[in-house]
Every structure is written in structure tokens, then in C-alpha cells.
Design a protein around this motif. Structure first.
Motif, PDB file in Angstrom:
ATOM      1  N   PHE A 105      58.768  19.534  42.866  1.00 30.78           N
ATOM      2  CA  PHE A 105      58.018  18.422  42.287  1.00 30.78           C
ATOM      3  C   PHE A 105      57.825  17.236  43.222  1.00 30.78           C
ATOM      4  CE2 PHE A 105      59.845  20.673  38.640  1.00 30.78           C
ATOM      5  CZ  PHE A 105      58.737  20.795  37.820  1.00 30.78           C
ATOM      6  N   ASP A 106      58.338  17.280  44.426  1.00 37.96           N
ATOM      7  CA  ASP A 106      58.138  16.198  45.391  1.00 37.96           C
ATOM      8  C   ASP A 106      56.644  15.937  45.574  1.00 37.96           C
ATOM      9  OD1 ASP A 106      57.781  14.728  47.884  1.00 37.96           O
ATOM     10  OD2 ASP A 106      59.889  15.140  48.266  1.00 37.96           O
ATOM     11  N   ARG A 107      56.230  14.664  45.475  1.00 35.54           N
ATOM     12  CA  ARG A 107      54.804  14.324  45.557  1.00 35.54           C
ATOM     13  C   ARG A 107      54.170  14.733  46.888  1.00 35.54           C
ATOM     14  NH1 ARG A 107      56.820   9.215  43.695  1.00 35.54           N
ATOM     15  NH2 ARG A 107      56.451   8.401  45.780  1.00 35.54           N
ATOM     16  N   SER A 108      54.943  14.669  47.969  1.00 34.60           N
ATOM     17  CA  SER A 108      54.361  14.891  49.290  1.00 34.60           C
ATOM     18  C   SER A 108      54.571  16.302  49.820  1.00 34.60           C
ATOM     19  CB  SER A 108      54.957  13.883  50.296  1.00 34.60           C
ATOM     20  OG  SER A 108      56.359  14.061  50.399  1.00 34.60           O
ATOM     21  N   ARG A 109      55.636  17.002  49.351  1.00 38.91           N
ATOM     22  CA  ARG A 109      55.898  18.320  49.932  1.00 38.91           C
ATOM     23  C   ARG A 109      56.462  19.319  48.925  1.00 38.91           C
ATOM     24  NH1 ARG A 109      61.156  16.932  53.805  1.00 38.91           N
ATOM     25  NH2 ARG A 109      62.363  15.803  52.242  1.00 38.91           N
ATOM     26  N   GLY A 110      56.235  19.089  47.644  1.00 40.13           N
ATOM     27  CA  GLY A 110      56.724  20.014  46.637  1.00 40.13           C
ATOM     28  C   GLY A 110      55.907  21.299  46.591  1.00 40.13           C
ATOM     29  N   ILE A 111      56.567  22.388  46.257  1.00 38.38           N
ATOM     30  CA  ILE A 111      55.897  23.685  46.231  1.00 38.38           C
ATOM     31  C   ILE A 111      54.757  23.699  45.213  1.00 38.38           C
ATOM     32  CG2 ILE A 111      56.233  26.137  45.672  1.00 38.38           C
ATOM     33  CD1 ILE A 111      59.048  25.882  46.783  1.00 38.38           C
ATOM     34  N   LEU A 112      54.927  23.023  44.074  1.00 33.36           N
ATOM     35  CA  LEU A 112      53.890  23.017  43.051  1.00 33.36           C
ATOM     36  C   LEU A 112      52.685  22.171  43.438  1.00 33.36           C
ATOM     37  CD1 LEU A 112      56.047  22.714  39.795  1.00 33.36           C
ATOM     38  CD2 LEU A 112      55.070  24.772  40.838  1.00 33.36           C
ATOM     39  N   LEU A 113      52.840  21.324  44.455  1.00 35.13           N
ATOM     40  CA  LEU A 113      51.759  20.435  44.867  1.00 35.13           C
ATOM     41  C   LEU A 113      51.242  20.737  46.268  1.00 35.13           C
ATOM     42  CD1 LEU A 113      53.417  17.179  43.511  1.00 35.13           C
ATOM     43  CD2 LEU A 113      51.528  18.400  42.477  1.00 35.13           C
ATOM     44  N   ARG A 114      52.055  21.363  47.100  1.00 34.46           N
ATOM     45  CA  ARG A 114      51.662  21.670  48.471  1.00 34.46           C
ATOM     46  C   ARG A 114      52.057  23.107  48.778  1.00 34.46           C
ATOM     47  NH1 ARG A 114      49.834  17.461  47.474  1.00 34.46           N
ATOM     48  NH2 ARG A 114      49.956  15.474  48.583  1.00 34.46           N
ATOM     49  N   TRP A 115      51.096  23.998  48.769  1.00 32.95           N
ATOM     50  CA  TRP A 115      51.388  25.403  49.072  1.00 32.95           C
ATOM     51  C   TRP A 115      51.335  25.604  50.580  1.00 32.95           C
ATOM     52  CZ3 TRP A 115      52.777  29.194  45.588  1.00 32.95           C
ATOM     53  CH2 TRP A 115      52.702  28.836  44.244  1.00 32.95           C
ATOM     54  N   ASP A 116      52.395  25.213  51.279  1.00 36.93           N
ATOM     55  CA  ASP A 116      52.414  25.382  52.725  1.00 36.93           C
ATOM     56  C   ASP A 116      53.821  25.746  53.190  1.00 36.93           C
ATOM     57  OD1 ASP A 116      53.868  23.003  52.596  1.00 36.93           O
ATOM     58  OD2 ASP A 116      52.157  21.762  53.155  1.00 36.93           O
ATOM     59  N   ARG A 117      53.971  25.921  54.486  1.00 37.01           N
ATOM     60  CA  ARG A 117      55.245  26.353  55.044  1.00 37.01           C
ATOM     61  C   ARG A 117      56.318  25.282  54.908  1.00 37.01           C
ATOM     62  NH1 ARG A 117      54.667  28.628  60.910  1.00 37.01           N
ATOM     63  NH2 ARG A 117      56.775  29.362  60.391  1.00 37.01           N
ATOM     64  N   ARG A 118      55.918  24.034  55.000  1.00 40.24           N
ATOM     65  CA  ARG A 118      56.913  22.969  54.885  1.00 40.24           C
ATOM     66  C   ARG A 118      57.508  22.944  53.488  1.00 40.24           C
ATOM     67  NH1 ARG A 118      56.617  16.727  57.018  1.00 40.24           N
ATOM     68  NH2 ARG A 118      58.678  16.117  56.254  1.00 40.24           N
ATOM     69  N   ALA A 119      56.684  23.177  52.465  1.00 37.71           N
ATOM     70  CA  ALA A 119      57.196  23.221  51.100  1.00 37.71           C
ATOM     71  C   ALA A 119      58.209  24.353  50.940  1.00 37.71           C
ATOM     72  CB  ALA A 119      56.047  23.397  50.112  1.00 37.71           C
ATOM     73  N   ALA A 120      57.886  25.512  51.519  1.00 36.93           N
ATOM     74  CA  ALA A 120      58.812  26.639  51.450  1.00 36.93           C
ATOM     75  C   ALA A 120      60.094  26.338  52.211  1.00 36.93           C
ATOM     76  CB  ALA A 120      58.139  27.887  52.009  1.00 36.93           C
ATOM     77  N   TRP A 121      59.972  25.647  53.345  1.00 38.59           N
ATOM     78  CA  TRP A 121      61.155  25.295  54.127  1.00 38.59           C
ATOM     79  C   TRP A 121      62.031  24.297  53.376  1.00 38.59           C
ATOM     80  CZ3 TRP A 121      62.705  28.120  57.987  1.00 38.59           C
ATOM     81  CH2 TRP A 121      63.693  27.646  58.847  1.00 38.59           C
ATOM     82  N   THR A 122      61.417  23.406  52.615  1.00 41.26           N
ATOM     83  CA  THR A 122      62.183  22.463  51.804  1.00 41.26           C
ATOM     84  C   THR A 122      63.025  23.206  50.775  1.00 41.26           C
ATOM     85  OG1 THR A 122      60.465  20.767  52.049  1.00 41.26           O
ATOM     86  CG2 THR A 122      62.012  20.501  50.227  1.00 41.26           C
ATOM     87  N   TRP A 123      62.431  24.206  50.140  1.00 39.45           N
ATOM     88  CA  TRP A 123      63.191  25.021  49.190  1.00 39.45           C
ATOM     89  C   TRP A 123      64.370  25.699  49.866  1.00 39.45           C
ATOM     90  CZ3 TRP A 123      64.493  26.497  44.489  1.00 39.45           C
ATOM     91  CH2 TRP A 123      65.032  27.768  44.302  1.00 39.45           C
ATOM     92  N   ARG A 124      64.140  26.198  51.064  1.00 45.01           N
ATOM     93  CA  ARG A 124      65.209  26.874  51.794  1.00 45.01           C
ATOM     94  C   ARG A 124      66.341  25.894  52.117  1.00 45.01           C
ATOM     95  NH1 ARG A 124      64.148  30.546  57.221  1.00 45.01           N
ATOM     96  NH2 ARG A 124      66.199  31.543  57.295  1.00 45.01           N
ATOM     97  N   CYS A 125      65.983  24.691  52.516  1.00 45.95           N
ATOM     98  CA  CYS A 125      66.980  23.670  52.828  1.00 45.95           C
ATOM     99  C   CYS A 125      67.802  23.329  51.592  1.00 45.95           C
ATOM    100  CB  CYS A 125      66.286  22.421  53.381  1.00 45.95           C
ATOM    101  SG  CYS A 125      67.402  21.102  53.881  1.00 45.95           S
ATOM    102  N   LYS A 126      67.142  23.225  50.448  1.00 44.79           N
ATOM    103  CA  LYS A 126      67.852  22.938  49.199  1.00 44.79           C
ATOM    104  C   LYS A 126      68.841  24.055  48.869  1.00 44.79           C
ATOM    105  CE  LYS A 126      65.511  19.202  48.169  1.00 44.79           C
ATOM    106  NZ  LYS A 126      66.143  17.877  48.168  1.00 44.79           N
ATOM    107  N   SER A 127      68.427  25.283  49.072  1.00 48.83           N
ATOM    108  CA  SER A 127      69.301  26.408  48.777  1.00 48.83           C
ATOM    109  C   SER A 127      70.525  26.402  49.670  1.00 48.83           C
ATOM    110  CB  SER A 127      68.533  27.728  48.951  1.00 48.83           C
ATOM    111  OG  SER A 127      67.403  27.769  48.104  1.00 48.83           O
TER     112      SER A 127
END
Length: 274
Positions: free
Chosen positions: A216-238
Motif C-alpha cells: 500500500f505504499d503510495r510511491s512503491r507499493g505492489i498494488l500501485l506500482r507494478w515494477d521490480r522495486r515494488a517486488a524488491w520491497t516485498w522481499r525486504c519486508k519478508s
């Protein structure tokens, strides 16, 4: 020992989670974001509570000696629960808002405004979700489930209260309440007695809060930005969920285990009955 290490990992500029990880030879960097501590504070305390409660053992007569099913042991004062919850709601505003660390710099007013709005919305939606869940899963509406659902929702929004839209805060709060409801039942199934629902509220809500920022991050959330950085953010959270919980759970097991071995962890049966 447990909390300072994890807070350094996330909130110190030199922490490995704060620095994040790079993709494509450093062109994209994704650091860990936990504004007010859904993971650092709440999930850390929640897993420590689970380890401590598991080693301590349930209260006398909490589980039926023959069937193993949990027996109802209601609290003594619902009004006191309500008062405690109100105090927590009020202090969460200071807790989340204070994480901005300043109020006089340019942009602080706008930043604090969205933090306060998101905190209130997540709390309200968490309480509403808790009330509905209690109605769907039991024969009556439960005020206590409503209180714990709202607390779980407030815990969940701590991590991303400054970077999500208000509609996202509503969803995060409701999911936090759902996580609390599921985890509270799972804890009982495991035979762990948690009188104040600290495990379900803080660990359930905390993990939801940590992972929700990736979506849900406005600038890089997966639901708002379908890109590699969004996926990397998820990985970092995990990675944070695994590493921080392993540190907290491992050290807590060592401390509580030592106290249990020395016979210093639990009061006597006579004292408990009295």
C-alpha cells in the motif's frame, strides 16, 4: 538486549535493514520502512510474549484436563478494559505522530496530518472488523473482540501510517483485526494461554503492518506500482519478518528457558489459587 539490536537494524542509518538491498549494480535500492514500529516494537514484543507464555504454561484450570479444550476465564472488569483501550488509543496518536521526530520543519504539518488521520481510520476499521468477526463466529456481539480488533488495527498501521493513503489505512486496520482473530484462536489450539491477547494483537497486527507497506505504499507499493522495486520491497519486508523474529524469539527462549530451568519463572500453585 532484544529490542536495541532490532531497532538499530531498522532505524539506525548504519543498520543493514535500513540500508536495504540493491538491484542491477546499485541502480535500485529498497530499504526497510517501519515508521512507528509495527515490526520493531510490536511484532518483536509479540513473539517474545509467545515464547514466554509457552514456557510459563497456562493458568490453572485454563484447559480441561481430559479434553484439553480451553475453559472460559473472563476478565473481572470490562469497563477497566475499555478505559485501558481508550488510554492506548490516545497514546498511539503521540506514538505515531512523535515518530516524525519534529514538528517545526517545512512539511512536518502535512506529514503529521496524514499520520493522525491514518491512525484513527485504522483503529476505527479494526474495531468495526473485530465487531463483525465476533458476530460471525459467536452467538453474540463481543465488546472485548471489538477492543482487541481496534488495537490490532492500530498496531498494523504503525509501520506505514506516513506513506499510505487513507483508504489503505482502512484496509490495513481491518486486516489487522482479522489477523488478531485468527492468531488468537491458533494460540489456544497450541495450548498457549495468553490472558491479555498480547500475542495475537501485537504479533498479528505487527506482521500485517510490516507486510502491508509493501502493498500500500503510495510511491512503491505492489498494488500501485507494478515494477521490480515494488517486488524488491516485498522481499525486504519478508527478510525482516524472518530475521527480526528469529533474533527476538531466540533470545527470549534463552532468557525464559533459563528462568524456567532455575524455577524462577512461575509462582507456586498455592499462590496462584490464592
Amino acid at each position: 538486549v532484544v529490542y536495541p539490536i532490532i531497532s538499530h537494524w531498522v532505524w539506525s542509518p548504519d543498520g543493514w535493514l535500513a540500508k536495504g538491498f540493491s538491484i542491477d549494480n546499485g541502480t535500485i535500492t529498497s530499504g526497510f520502512h517501519d515508521f512507528a514500529g509495527s515490526g520493531v516494537v510490536h511484532a518483536t514484543g509479540g513473539i517474545a510474549s509467545f515464547v514466554g507464555a509457552a514456557l510459563l504454561g497456562p493458568r490453572l484450570y485454563r484447559f480441561d484436563s481430559e479434553t484439553g479444550k480451553p475453559q472460559s476465564m473472563p476478565g473481572h472488569s470490562v469497563p477497566h478494559v475499555a478505559l485501558g483501550a481508550f488510554i492506548l488509543y490516545f497514546t498511539f496518536l503521540a506514538f505515531n505522530g512523535g515518530s516524525q521526530m519534529s514538528i517545526s520543519n517545512p512539511g512536518d504539518g502535512l506529514a503529521l496530518a496524514i499520520v493522525m488521520v491514518n491512525t484513527i481510520l485504522a483503529c476505527s476499521c479494526g474495531g468495526t472488523a473485530g465487531l463483525i468477526i465476533s458476530w460471525l463466529t459467536s452467538p453474540h456481539w463481543s465488546f472485548l473482540e471489538t477492543v482487541n480488533g481496534s488495537l490490532a488495527g492500530t498496531v498494523a498501521i504503525c509501520s506505514g501510517c506516513n506513506v499510505v493513503y487513507p483508504w489503505g489505512a482502512c484496509i490495513i486496520g481491518a486486516i489487522g483485526a482479522g489477523a488478531y482473530s485468527l492468531l488468537s484462536r491458533l494460540v489456544l489450539r497450541l495450548g498457549v494461554d495468553d490472558p491479555a491477547s498480547s500475542i495475537a494483537v501485537h504479533y498479528g497486527g505487527g506482521v500485517v503492518g510490516v507486510l502491508s507497506v509493501a502493498f500500500f505504499d503510495r510511491s512503491r507499493g505492489i498494488l500501485l506500482r507494478w515494477d521490480r522495486r515494488a517486488a524488491w520491497t516485498w522481499r525486504c519486508k519478508s527478510w525482516d519478518c524472518w530475521s527480526s523474529r528469529a533474533w527476538s524469539g531466540g533470545l527470549s527462549a534463552a532468557v525464559f528457558g533459563l528462568l524456567h530451568w532455575l524455577g524462577l519463572l512461575r509462582a507456586s500453585e498455592e499462590f496462584e489459587i490464592r
